[in-house]
Design a protein around this motif. Structure first.
Motif, PDB file in Angstrom:
ATOM      1  N   SER A  86     -31.521 -22.861 -30.018  1.00  0.00           N
ATOM      2  CA  SER A  86     -31.346 -21.404 -29.962  1.00  0.00           C
ATOM      3  C   SER A  86     -32.673 -20.692 -29.724  1.00  0.00           C
ATOM      4  CB  SER A  86     -30.726 -20.900 -31.264  1.00  0.00           C
ATOM      5  OG  SER A  86     -31.670 -20.989 -32.307  1.00  0.00           O
TER       6      SER A  86
ATOM      7  N   ARG B  98     -35.759 -11.012 -17.847  1.00  0.00           N
ATOM      8  CA  ARG B  98     -35.234 -12.053 -16.945  1.00  0.00           C
ATOM      9  C   ARG B  98     -36.131 -12.209 -15.710  1.00  0.00           C
ATOM     10  NH1 ARG B  98     -30.410 -14.164 -17.976  1.00  0.00           N
ATOM     11  NH2 ARG B  98     -29.067 -13.167 -19.496  1.00  0.00           N
TER      12      ARG B  98
ATOM     13  N   ASN C  41     -30.042 -27.640 -26.163  1.00  0.00           N
ATOM     14  CA  ASN C  41     -29.458 -26.306 -26.355  1.00  0.00           C
ATOM     15  C   ASN C  41     -29.932 -25.641 -27.655  1.00  0.00           C
ATOM     16  OD1 ASN C  41     -27.944 -24.147 -25.434  1.00  0.00           O
ATOM     17  ND2 ASN C  41     -26.134 -24.786 -26.570  1.00  0.00           N
TER      18      ASN C  41
ATOM     19  N   ASN D 145     -29.119 -18.951 -22.275  1.00  0.00           N
ATOM     20  CA  ASN D 145     -28.615 -17.631 -22.650  1.00  0.00           C
ATOM     21  C   ASN D 145     -29.811 -16.683 -22.782  1.00  0.00           C
ATOM     22  OD1 ASN D 145     -29.668 -17.776 -25.378  1.00  0.00           O
ATOM     23  ND2 ASN D 145     -27.930 -19.093 -25.881  1.00  0.00           N
ATOM     24  N   PHE D 146     -29.531 -15.401 -22.918  1.00  0.00           N
ATOM     25  CA  PHE D 146     -30.619 -14.427 -22.935  1.00  0.00           C
ATOM     26  C   PHE D 146     -31.553 -14.642 -24.117  1.00  0.00           C
ATOM     27  CE2 PHE D 146     -32.665 -10.479 -24.114  1.00  0.00           C
ATOM     28  CZ  PHE D 146     -33.366 -10.226 -22.940  1.00  0.00           C
ATOM     29  N   SER D 147     -31.011 -15.019 -25.249  1.00  0.00           N
ATOM     30  CA  SER D 147     -31.830 -15.252 -26.446  1.00  0.00           C
ATOM     31  C   SER D 147     -32.886 -16.327 -26.183  1.00  0.00           C
ATOM     32  CB  SER D 147     -30.920 -15.662 -27.606  1.00  0.00           C
ATOM     33  OG  SER D 147     -31.679 -16.042 -28.716  1.00  0.00           O
ATOM     34  N   GLN D 148     -32.497 -17.387 -25.486  1.00  0.00           N
ATOM     35  CA  GLN D 148     -33.451 -18.452 -25.167  1.00  0.00           C
ATOM     36  C   GLN D 148     -34.512 -17.964 -24.183  1.00  0.00           C
ATOM     37  OE1 GLN D 148     -30.257 -21.030 -23.873  1.00  0.00           O
ATOM     38  NE2 GLN D 148     -30.738 -22.521 -25.487  1.00  0.00           N
TER      39      GLN D 148
ATOM     40  N   GLU E  12     -29.167 -20.116 -15.204  1.00  0.00           N
ATOM     41  CA  GLU E  12     -27.729 -20.123 -15.476  1.00  0.00           C
ATOM     42  C   GLU E  12     -27.380 -20.933 -16.720  1.00  0.00           C
ATOM     43  OE1 GLU E  12     -25.610 -21.453 -12.031  1.00  0.00           O
ATOM     44  OE2 GLU E  12     -26.318 -19.790 -10.799  1.00  0.00           O
ATOM     45  N   LYS E  13     -28.206 -21.919 -17.050  1.00  0.00           N
ATOM     46  CA  LYS E  13     -27.940 -22.797 -18.198  1.00  0.00           C
ATOM     47  C   LYS E  13     -28.466 -22.226 -19.511  1.00  0.00           C
ATOM     48  CE  LYS E  13     -28.045 -26.827 -15.231  1.00  0.00           C
ATOM     49  NZ  LYS E  13     -28.808 -28.011 -14.822  1.00  0.00           N
TER      50      LYS E  13
END
Length: 145
Positions: A127, A76, A125, A99-102, A96-97
């Protein structure tokens, strides 16, 4: 505080390295010894040995978990730094928009594709797996645990 050098750079957590783990190894050794020497209570010593082994296993696995959690925090931070270097802006709203995978998948794209896939991740969005599969020039990472 003493200056760090080669001789003193290794760090131990004494309660873990010199008390807890050695105690578990000693208890496991006693349990295994008693399994073969105390036939009257053999089942109890087998159970004792299994419980001690499971505690030892859990202690080792928790250390691995801590490393992975820390590594995810670093991923991150790398994203924030890279976003700032590319766009000259803080990444708080963008992060914030996602996810960790992205976020983790974007690490494998060079800057030109990073911008494209970041926009797709935000608007469509997509993946993390889709981002990875779409990268044409892969930026390798050989340092993950």
């Amino acid at each position: 505080m003493e200056n760090q050098n080669y001789k003193n750079h290794i760090r131990f957590y004494a309660p873990h390295h010199f008390v807890f783990l050695p105690l578990l190894i000693i208890l496991e050794g006693i349990g295994i010894y008693k399994v073969f020497s105390d036939e009257q209570h053999q089942l109890v010593w087998i159970l004792f040995s299994v419980v001690i082994f499971l505690i030892f296993y859990l202690a080792i696995m928790l250390r691995q978990h801590y490393a992975l959690v820390l590594q995810n925090r670093i991923v991150r931070l790398e994203f924030r730094q890279r976003y700032f270097e590319i766009f000259g802006l803080r990444s708080d709203e963008v992060e914030e928009k996602l996810n960790f995978s992205q976020i983790a998948a974007l690490r494998f794209a060079y800057d030109d594709e990073f911008k494209i896939f970041l926009e797709k991740a935000l608007k469509e969005n997509i993946s993390g797996d889709q981002i990875k599969k779409s990268i044409t020039k892969w930026r390798a990472d050989f340092h993950r645990v």
